[in-house]
Scaffold this active site. Structure first.
Site, PDB file in Angstrom:
ATOM      1  N   GLY A 115      34.449 -52.479   5.401  1.00 19.51           N
ATOM      2  CA  GLY A 115      33.951 -53.538   6.285  1.00 19.51           C
ATOM      3  C   GLY A 115      34.261 -53.177   7.721  1.00 19.51           C
ATOM      4  O   GLY A 115      35.120 -52.330   7.978  1.00 19.51           O
ATOM      5  N   CYS A 130      38.310 -48.011   2.067  1.00 25.15           N
ATOM      6  CA  CYS A 130      38.400 -48.161   3.514  1.00 25.15           C
ATOM      7  C   CYS A 130      39.046 -49.501   3.891  1.00 25.15           C
ATOM      8  O   CYS A 130      40.232 -49.701   3.640  1.00 25.15           O
ATOM      9  CB  CYS A 130      37.015 -47.976   4.126  1.00 25.15           C
ATOM     10  SG  CYS A 130      37.071 -47.619   5.871  1.00 25.15           S
ATOM     11  N   TYR A 131      38.294 -50.462   4.428  1.00 29.07           N
ATOM     12  CA  TYR A 131      38.881 -51.765   4.751  1.00 29.07           C
ATOM     13  C   TYR A 131      39.570 -52.355   3.522  1.00 29.07           C
ATOM     14  O   TYR A 131      40.644 -52.947   3.624  1.00 29.07           O
ATOM     15  CB  TYR A 131      37.779 -52.718   5.236  1.00 29.07           C
ATOM     16  CG  TYR A 131      38.273 -54.112   5.571  1.00 29.07           C
ATOM     17  CD1 TYR A 131      38.724 -54.415   6.848  1.00 29.07           C
ATOM     18  CD2 TYR A 131      38.293 -55.124   4.604  1.00 29.07           C
ATOM     19  CE1 TYR A 131      39.187 -55.691   7.158  1.00 29.07           C
ATOM     20  CE2 TYR A 131      38.746 -56.399   4.907  1.00 29.07           C
ATOM     21  CZ  TYR A 131      39.195 -56.678   6.187  1.00 29.07           C
ATOM     22  OH  TYR A 131      39.656 -57.931   6.477  1.00 29.07           O
ATOM     23  N   HIS A 148      34.704 -42.832   1.907  1.00 33.80           N
ATOM     24  CA  HIS A 148      33.669 -43.579   1.180  1.00 33.80           C
ATOM     25  C   HIS A 148      33.129 -42.752   0.012  1.00 33.80           C
ATOM     26  O   HIS A 148      32.268 -41.897   0.214  1.00 33.80           O
ATOM     27  CB  HIS A 148      32.531 -43.951   2.130  1.00 33.80           C
ATOM     28  CG  HIS A 148      32.916 -45.029   3.082  1.00 33.80           C
ATOM     29  ND1 HIS A 148      32.795 -46.363   2.788  1.00 33.80           N
ATOM     30  CD2 HIS A 148      33.488 -44.964   4.308  1.00 33.80           C
ATOM     31  CE1 HIS A 148      33.246 -47.082   3.802  1.00 33.80           C
ATOM     32  NE2 HIS A 148      33.673 -46.260   4.734  1.00 33.80           N
ATOM     33  N   GLU A 193      31.087 -43.679  -2.126  1.00 33.28           N
ATOM     34  CA  GLU A 193      29.726 -44.095  -2.479  1.00 33.28           C
ATOM     35  C   GLU A 193      28.642 -43.357  -1.708  1.00 33.28           C
ATOM     36  O   GLU A 193      27.469 -43.415  -2.072  1.00 33.28           O
ATOM     37  CB  GLU A 193      29.577 -45.616  -2.284  1.00 33.28           C
ATOM     38  CG  GLU A 193      29.609 -46.120  -0.843  1.00 33.28           C
ATOM     39  CD  GLU A 193      31.015 -46.330  -0.288  1.00 33.28           C
ATOM     40  OE1 GLU A 193      31.967 -45.729  -0.821  1.00 33.28           O
ATOM     41  OE2 GLU A 193      31.164 -47.064   0.705  1.00 33.28           O
ATOM     42  N   ASP A 216       7.180 -56.032  -7.898  1.00 38.05           N
ATOM     43  CA  ASP A 216       8.153 -57.027  -8.356  1.00 38.05           C
ATOM     44  C   ASP A 216       7.516 -58.145  -9.179  1.00 38.05           C
ATOM     45  O   ASP A 216       7.973 -58.457 -10.279  1.00 38.05           O
ATOM     46  CB  ASP A 216       8.905 -57.641  -7.162  1.00 38.05           C
ATOM     47  CG  ASP A 216       9.458 -56.570  -6.245  1.00 38.05           C
ATOM     48  OD1 ASP A 216       9.578 -55.422  -6.705  1.00 38.05           O
ATOM     49  OD2 ASP A 216       9.732 -56.868  -5.069  1.00 38.05           O
ATOM     50  N   LYS A 249      15.400 -52.150  -6.599  1.00 38.65           N
ATOM     51  CA  LYS A 249      13.996 -51.757  -6.778  1.00 38.65           C
ATOM     52  C   LYS A 249      13.817 -50.628  -7.802  1.00 38.65           C
ATOM     53  O   LYS A 249      12.928 -50.673  -8.645  1.00 38.65           O
ATOM     54  CB  LYS A 249      13.443 -51.305  -5.425  1.00 38.65           C
ATOM     55  CG  LYS A 249      11.957 -51.151  -5.390  1.00 38.65           C
ATOM     56  CD  LYS A 249      11.327 -52.456  -5.036  1.00 38.65           C
ATOM     57  CE  LYS A 249       9.867 -52.369  -4.775  1.00 38.65           C
ATOM     58  NZ  LYS A 249       9.354 -53.657  -4.285  1.00 38.65           N
TER      59      LYS A 249
END
Ligand code: XMP
Length: 513
Positions: free
Chosen positions: A55, A82-83, A169, A171, A227, A369
């Site tokens: 964050g 991280c945060y 990170h 990710e 969608d 998606k």
């Protein structure tokens, strides 16, 4: 929803949705929840692990987002990123050093303990850092498990309590072994089962829809986009003809769209479909309007009016189904609503549920998606439907600069058809994120045979992008552009000039209005 999950506490990092996607790539279901989630709502059997996201705040800043401090004593494994790592440090009695400058970019990680989190991760590897503060003193019971040049405690662990923190990170794609690290957390530390798949999603969701809808009827606005199409086929599988789909032809659609929708959904999937041709009503409302936002409002209002009228004709209906996706859900409830929140305001069916006093069914609301496309694949839907470029709700109205008339829509429909079919024939369609034509409010001089012409100018727009938030113009080879331009000018009456848009987003947008 599946019984096992990972909770991701959202502290506002731009990478949060990426964390969720990476977790799901390991076939583990996860949910992004607000940081202050009440721990009484956390089911200890279902929740296999908790990830505290990164964050932008400093843990010492007034108003910095917090989580319930008891989260660390639930006996559930926690990974702070991280945060999230810094918050864990502060709450558990360690110390975080404040820094004035941010460390941003690649950093070499030196792993000192290869148990659990860093299993099979090399001694040295590249990671991605983006932080100001860092851990100065670890809380009691924690051991350092990795360092980097600028960050002595780049990762720590309390093995006994299964609490872990990483300053980098895992990710993001730049962290070379990020996938392994997340996988180790899920499998080795949380003992998650890895059984979340689109196949299991379809099975569970079909039975959920059946029990939720009961004997009631469900209405869905089918646009032909990915969608709403996947939602329609999924709900149809669950309740058959008790789902009624309404397709509104607003006169602003691509060439042969109504026919295509009928063929796919009515003929092939045997869906109970009502096609309504309301094009006159829409075009009448748009008469003389040139302001783009006014066009959007008129189209949105008219859509609601037409849809409501048609829904009433069906008789008693209890549910409204929508193809809402997970990013919409996160943005609409996040305290840190990201930039994609603005895309949501484009949705022109937003006012429907409240007005019609219907209960909502949103079977795709936990999916991204790419997962929706996979669900469509599971349901036997064709690549032509699932891989379609996005198309805006207001349709051609925002691609006709100036007044929208039937004649101008017809010209643009033909141009768009030639452009799209050409890039399909050239094998470029799937590489391009979105492609379309724009009709400009000017005429230009040309010559045809011995005669001078004074006709329309169209612009072609093709972009590459990941999510539509940023985009670059697609480098379609010149020879192909030349072929497309010739084809349009030769085949579409009323057009004598073609331009190609070479602006990126930002500062331009993808659409012209
Ligand atoms: P922009 O033009 O904002 O477009 O860069 C980003 C994406 O959003 C689509 N878009 C819309 N979609 N209603 C929609 O449903 C709208 O009013 C609208 N305006 C833009 C656009 O096609 C692109 O995919």
């Amino acid at each position: 929803m599946p019984k096992e999950k990972i909770l991701i506490l959202d502290f506002g990092s731009q990478y949060n949705q990426l964390i969720a996607r990476k977790v799901r790539e390991h076939n583990v279901f996860c949910e992004i929840v607000p940081p202050a989630t009440d721990i009484r709502s956390i089911d200890r059997n279902e929740t296999k692990g908790i990830i505290l996201s990164g964050g932008p705040a400093s843990v010492y800043a007034p108003g910095a987002p917090l989580c319930d401090t008891r989260i660390f004593s639930l006996g559930i494994p926690v990974l702070g990123i991280c945060y999230g790592m810094q918050l864990m440090t502060k709450i558990l009695g360690g110390e975080v050093a404040r820094s004035r400058s941010r460390e941003y970019g690649r950093a070499s990680l030196i792993v000192s303990n290869h148990k659990h989190l860093f299993k099979s991760v090399p001694h040295e590897s590249v990671t991605w850092m983006s932080h100001g503060d860092k851990v100065k003193r670890m809380p009691k019971g924690f051991k350092r498990i990795a360092a980097s040049k600028n960050t002595p405690v780049a990762a720590f662990a309390n093995f006994e309590k299964r609490l872990y923190g990483v300053q980098f990170h895992p990710e993001v794609a730049h962290t070379k072994f990020g996938r392994n690290i997340i996988g180790n957390f899920l499998k080795d530390i949380c003992c998650a089962r890895n059984d979340w798949s689109m196949k299991s999603f379809v099975k569970e969701t079909v039975s959920e829809i059946r029990s939720k809808a009961g004997k009631g009827r469900v209405v869905l606005g089918l646009s032909g986009g990915v969608d709403s199409s996947v939602a329609a086929v999924l709900i149809n599988k669950a309740i058959g003809h008790r789902l009624v789909c309404i397709f509104v032809d607003n006169g602003l659609l691509r060439k042969n769209e109504a026919k295509r929708v009928r063929e796919i959904f009515q003929k092939h999937f045997k869906i109970n479909l009502k096609c309504v041709d309301a094009s006159d009503e829409f075009l009448q409302g748009l008469k003389g309007v040139i302001d783009p936002e006014k066009k959007r409002k008129i189209i949105g209002k008219t859509f609601i009016k037409v849809f409501e009228r048609e829904a009433k004709r069906i008789g008693s209906v209890e549910y409204l189904a929508q193809g809402t996706l997970y990013p919409d859900l996160i943005e609409s409830r996040s305290a840190f609503g990201g930039p994609s929140a603005t895309i949501k305001t484009h949705h022109n069916v937003g006012g429907l549920p409240k007005r019609m006093r219907l209960k909502l069914i949103e079977p795709l609301k936990y999916l991204f998606k790419d997962e929706v496309r996979k669900v469509g694949g599971e349901l036997g839907m064709h690549k032509d439907v699932l891989g379609r470029h996005p198309f805006p709700g207001p349709g051609l109205a925002v691609r006709i600069i100036g007044e929208v008339t039937k004649e101008r829509c017809d010209i643009l429909r033909e141009v768009d058809d030639r452009f799209i079919s050409s890039i399909q024939n050239e094998g470029l369609y799937d590489e391009i994120w979105q492609a379309f034509a724009v009709l400009l409010p000017i005429k230009s001089v040309g010559e045809m045979g011995d005669e001078r012409t004074y006709e329309n100018v169209v612009a072609l727009r093709a972009v590459t992008s990941v999510d539509g938030m940023t985009a670059d113009w697609a480098r379609i080879p010149q020879e192909i552009l030349a072929k497309i331009s010739n084809r349009i000018i030769n085949e579409v009456k009323g057009v004598n000039r073609v331009a190609y848009d070479i602006s990126s987003k930002p500062p331009a947008t993808i659409e012209w209005e």
